[in-house]
Enzyme design. Structure first.
Site, PDB file in Angstrom:
ATOM      1  N   ASP A 217      40.870  43.690  39.389  1.00 35.73           N
ATOM      2  CA  ASP A 217      39.443  42.719  39.533  1.00 35.73           C
ATOM      3  C   ASP A 217      38.288  43.233  38.809  1.00 35.73           C
ATOM      4  O   ASP A 217      37.742  42.327  38.061  1.00 35.73           O
ATOM      5  CB  ASP A 217      39.371  42.534  40.812  1.00 35.73           C
ATOM      6  CG  ASP A 217      38.426  41.132  41.191  1.00 35.73           C
ATOM      7  OD1 ASP A 217      38.656  40.130  40.486  1.00 35.73           O
ATOM      8  OD2 ASP A 217      37.750  41.209  41.931  1.00 35.73           O
TER       9      ASP A 217
ATOM     10  N   SER B 216      38.985  33.797  40.281  1.00 32.08           N
ATOM     11  CA  SER B 216      39.792  33.801  41.262  1.00 32.08           C
ATOM     12  C   SER B 216      40.818  32.765  41.216  1.00 32.08           C
ATOM     13  O   SER B 216      40.570  31.583  40.727  1.00 32.08           O
ATOM     14  CB  SER B 216      39.124  33.692  42.916  1.00 32.08           C
ATOM     15  OG  SER B 216      40.106  33.681  43.740  1.00 32.08           O
TER      16      SER B 216
ATOM     17  N   ARG C 208      44.652  35.905  51.958  1.00 29.92           N
ATOM     18  CA  ARG C 208      44.400  37.361  51.065  1.00 29.92           C
ATOM     19  C   ARG C 208      45.052  38.521  51.725  1.00 29.92           C
ATOM     20  O   ARG C 208      45.270  38.396  53.060  1.00 29.92           O
ATOM     21  CB  ARG C 208      42.950  37.459  50.848  1.00 29.92           C
ATOM     22  CG  ARG C 208      42.137  36.526  50.151  1.00 29.92           C
ATOM     23  CD  ARG C 208      42.297  36.792  48.696  1.00 29.92           C
ATOM     24  NE  ARG C 208      41.396  35.974  47.749  1.00 29.92           N
ATOM     25  CZ  ARG C 208      41.137  36.099  46.343  1.00 29.92           C
ATOM     26  NH1 ARG C 208      41.522  37.408  45.935  1.00 29.92           N
ATOM     27  NH2 ARG C 208      40.388  35.174  45.762  1.00 29.92           N
TER      28      ARG C 208
ATOM     29  N   ARG D 282      34.030  33.088  49.591  1.00 25.84           N
ATOM     30  CA  ARG D 282      32.458  33.218  49.579  1.00 25.84           C
ATOM     31  C   ARG D 282      31.512  32.070  49.804  1.00 25.84           C
ATOM     32  O   ARG D 282      31.875  30.916  49.857  1.00 25.84           O
ATOM     33  CB  ARG D 282      32.236  33.873  48.072  1.00 25.84           C
ATOM     34  CG  ARG D 282      32.887  35.187  47.868  1.00 25.84           C
ATOM     35  CD  ARG D 282      32.677  35.598  46.524  1.00 25.84           C
ATOM     36  NE  ARG D 282      33.156  34.776  45.471  1.00 25.84           N
ATOM     37  CZ  ARG D 282      32.290  33.827  44.683  1.00 25.84           C
ATOM     38  NH1 ARG D 282      31.219  33.545  44.885  1.00 25.84           N
ATOM     39  NH2 ARG D 282      32.796  32.968  43.804  1.00 25.84           N
TER      40      ARG D 282
ATOM     41  N   HIS E 154      34.557  41.101  34.802  1.00 27.80           N
ATOM     42  CA  HIS E 154      35.361  40.637  35.802  1.00 27.80           C
ATOM     43  C   HIS E 154      36.911  40.290  35.543  1.00 27.80           C
ATOM     44  O   HIS E 154      37.199  39.220  34.982  1.00 27.80           O
ATOM     45  CB  HIS E 154      34.738  39.157  36.446  1.00 27.80           C
ATOM     46  CG  HIS E 154      35.490  38.548  37.710  1.00 27.80           C
ATOM     47  ND1 HIS E 154      35.436  37.235  37.783  1.00 27.80           N
ATOM     48  CD2 HIS E 154      35.961  39.262  38.691  1.00 27.80           C
ATOM     49  CE1 HIS E 154      36.090  36.723  38.908  1.00 27.80           C
ATOM     50  NE2 HIS E 154      36.460  38.215  39.439  1.00 27.80           N
TER      51      HIS E 154
ATOM     52  N   LYS F 274      32.161  41.475  46.512  1.00 31.20           N
ATOM     53  CA  LYS F 274      31.605  40.768  45.315  1.00 31.20           C
ATOM     54  C   LYS F 274      30.062  41.050  45.359  1.00 31.20           C
ATOM     55  O   LYS F 274      29.523  41.057  44.318  1.00 31.20           O
ATOM     56  CB  LYS F 274      31.662  39.237  45.398  1.00 31.20           C
ATOM     57  CG  LYS F 274      33.130  39.032  45.201  1.00 31.20           C
ATOM     58  CD  LYS F 274      33.526  39.360  43.724  1.00 31.20           C
ATOM     59  CE  LYS F 274      34.877  38.884  43.279  1.00 31.20           C
ATOM     60  NZ  LYS F 274      35.567  39.615  42.137  1.00 31.20           N
TER      61      LYS F 274
ATOM     62  N   LYS G 297      44.745  37.229  37.621  1.00 28.51           N
ATOM     63  CA  LYS G 297      44.360  38.537  37.213  1.00 28.51           C
ATOM     64  C   LYS G 297      45.356  39.546  37.946  1.00 28.51           C
ATOM     65  O   LYS G 297      45.505  40.412  37.190  1.00 28.51           O
ATOM     66  CB  LYS G 297      42.740  38.802  37.680  1.00 28.51           C
ATOM     67  CG  LYS G 297      42.024  37.989  36.687  1.00 28.51           C
ATOM     68  CD  LYS G 297      40.638  38.550  36.822  1.00 28.51           C
ATOM     69  CE  LYS G 297      40.088  38.750  38.160  1.00 28.51           C
ATOM     70  NZ  LYS G 297      40.076  37.623  38.961  1.00 28.51           N
ATOM     71  N   THR G 298      45.279  39.308  39.272  1.00 29.44           N
ATOM     72  CA  THR G 298      46.103  40.458  40.250  1.00 29.44           C
ATOM     73  C   THR G 298      47.536  40.337  39.774  1.00 29.44           C
ATOM     74  O   THR G 298      48.303  41.375  39.575  1.00 29.44           O
ATOM     75  CB  THR G 298      45.775  40.167  41.721  1.00 29.44           C
ATOM     76  OG1 THR G 298      44.631  40.367  41.913  1.00 29.44           O
ATOM     77  CG2 THR G 298      46.603  41.124  42.380  1.00 29.44           C
TER      78      THR G 298
END
Length: 527
Positions: A253, A234, A317, A55, A216, A197, A238-239
């Site tokens: 997410d 990130s 990704r 980003r 988040h 996002k 989390k994933t």
């Protein structure tokens, strides 16, 4: 263009063909025909996003106008731009998207019918339509009939703002939100995550005004209906950690929490691929197949991907529809959580792998949002850098962090939720000396939380931070549980712990200066 679905109101001229809500097979045909990327050996399409492999937070703006300007927390995160500049940029975007073929993809954001938003994405690149089809909730054929969007995203990634200096903006890249007109425009960056996002930022604006908490976090649910939330930035896990063969994945997410419980915003997952292998992360590895979309990975001429190769970026990704995870929650919803887990990648190697928090400590660490920005997640980040990101996602919060903290505190108290802090970062020393906490050890900590066995063990107080840490835990080497034991140089560890405590205290000063209501400093580290 169709008047039934409002395509005639896009404001574009001379459109050749509108490819509206193409299915996966047709999108794939267009990606190949447009030479937008390559196929891997198993048929997954892969693309490169150019120099933008993360980003561009310094290029994100909100139009400053009433009534939204009264709610937005203006500053480095939420930068203002005038309506006049927005109109100039919007004209550039419309010019870029006019007189050519375009892809229009309609989707839902929000598994809860009471909170769902209808979003339309407009782009001239087929893989970007593929990306949002993966990431958001895919309406049925019946739901697409007469679909009129609540919000529209115009992605003109090939358009740059050559007048950015005149406009007083950061660069020729722009991501601008006009809340009153329900429009976002993107220019100059090909990174798909800006669309994902961007809508998350808007949900973070809309929901708190309705008394609902956007988060988040990832979420999963056990066979007994027990829900767990995993907060983190990130790269903190989390994933990976929410994808569990023994639990149904709600989402990886972004979620909301209302009076009914937890609901996913999205209909897909966006997993990091660096060093991915089938042994340590079998569910995610298995999700990379036809209809998934790989970004910035390296493959040989036969299409065999080398997931250890970070030469393009460490932020490789894959996006895939959530049904690629066999054990997912079909409704994208579940009840109120039993456990909340804050994930932090501590680059200093100071924090323990797992700590049990009091309700006051939960608020302190939520507002602190300590972690490390992992290499490649944002432009210019080449190695982990310690940071504090309020609510574990400050970059996506249009409102003041205390708005979200207040909602979380109320819900934790009302539903008697257990809260834990997990360090998925370094142990045995700081980044460069120590090593990253193993997924195996972290999963063992999580399993103890989820099955409740962590509540049966003996705890000790972790000095300076005053955290409660287990003395023993099944599946975790005892030495790991107190990080001081893993350092060869104990004196240097003690110095590092005091240094990190000071960083926490310094960061939290900004909340003390505003109001006493959110003074949780007593629950933080003592120096």
């Amino acid at each position: 263009m169709s008047t039934i679905n409002g395509l005639d109101k896009l404001g574009l001229e001379g459109i050749k063909t509108v490819y509206h809500n193409l299915d996966y097979a047709t999108l794939f045909e267009h990606e190949v025909a447009n030479d937008e990327g390559w196929q891997t050996e198993n048929g997954t399409f892969m693309v490169d996003t150019g120099i933008f492999t993360g980003r561009s937070p310094k290029d994100k703006y909100f139009v400053k106008q009433s009534p939204s300007k009264e709610h937005i927390a203006w500053g480095n995160i939420n930068q203002p731009v005038s309506k006049e500049i927005f109109e100039e940029l919007f004209a550039k975007v419309k010019q870029q998207l006019s007189h050519k073929n375009i892809y229009v993809q309609d989707a839902f954001c929000g598994g809860s019918l009471a909170s769902r938003k209808k979003v339309r994405f407009v782009t001239e690149v087929a893989w970007q339509a593929h990306f949002v089809k993966n990431m958001f909730i895919r309406p049925s054929a019946g739901e697409l009939e007469g679909f009129l969007p609540d919000f529209t995203v115009y992605n003109a990634c090939k358009c740059i703002n050559t007048d950015f200096k005149k406009h007083g903006l950061h660069s020729d890249v722009f991501v601008v939100f006009n809340i009153e007109e329900n429009i976002a425009i993107i220019g100059g960056t090909w990174y798909g995550g800006e669309m994902k996002k961007g809508i998350f930022s808007m949900m973070n604006y809309w929901l708190p005004l309705e008394g609902k908490l956007p988060m988040h976090c990832s979420a999963n649910v056990g066979k007994a209906g027990d829900v767990a939330l995993f907060f983190g930035l990130s790269g903190t896990g989390k994933t990976t950690l929410s994808t569990d063969a023994n639990r149904r994945l709600i989402g990886d997410d972004e979620h909301g929490w209302d009076e009914e419980g937890i609901f996913n915003f999205e209909g897909g997952c966006y997993a990091k691929c660096i060093n991915l292998d089938a042994q340590s992360e079998p569910e995610i590895f298995g999700a990379i197949k036809k209809d998934a979309l790989l970004e910035n990975v390296v493959a040989d001429v036969e299409g065999k991907v080398d997931y250890t190769d970070g030469s393009k970026t460490e932020n490789t990704r894959v996006s895939y529809p959530i049904h690629h995870i066999k054990n997912h929650e079909l409704t994208l919803q579940a009840g109120h959580p039993k456990n909340i887990i804050f994930l932090t990648a501590d680059a200093f190697g100071v924090l323990p792998p797992v700590s049990k928090l009091t309700s006051e400590q939960a608020m302190y660490y939520f507002l602190s949002g300590y972690t490390a920005k992992v290499a490649g997640t944002e432009r210019g980040i080449t190695e982990p850098v310690a940071t504090f990101s309020a609510c574990f996602g400050e970059a996506f919060l249009p409102l003041h962090p205390t708005k979200y903290a207040t909602l979380l505190g109320e819900k934790i108290k009302k539903h008697n939720v257990n809260v834990f802090l997990l360090n998925t970062g370094w142990t045995g020393g700081p980044y460069g000396i120590g090593k990253r906490m193993s997924i195996k050890a972290t999963r063992a900590c999580i399993n103890a939380i989820l099955d409740g066995s962590i509540n049966e063990v003996e705890f000790e107080t972790f000095p300076v931070f005053d955290l409660q840490i287990p003395k023993q835990l099944e599946g975790v080497e005892t030495e790991l549980l107190n990080p001081r034991n893993t350092w060869k140089d104990k004196t240097r560890y003690d110095e590092g712990r005091i240094h990190l405590a000071g960083m926490f205290a310094h960061n939290f000063q900004k909340y003390l200066a505003e109001d006493a209501e959110h003074d949780y400093s007593a629950a933080g580290p003592s120096i």
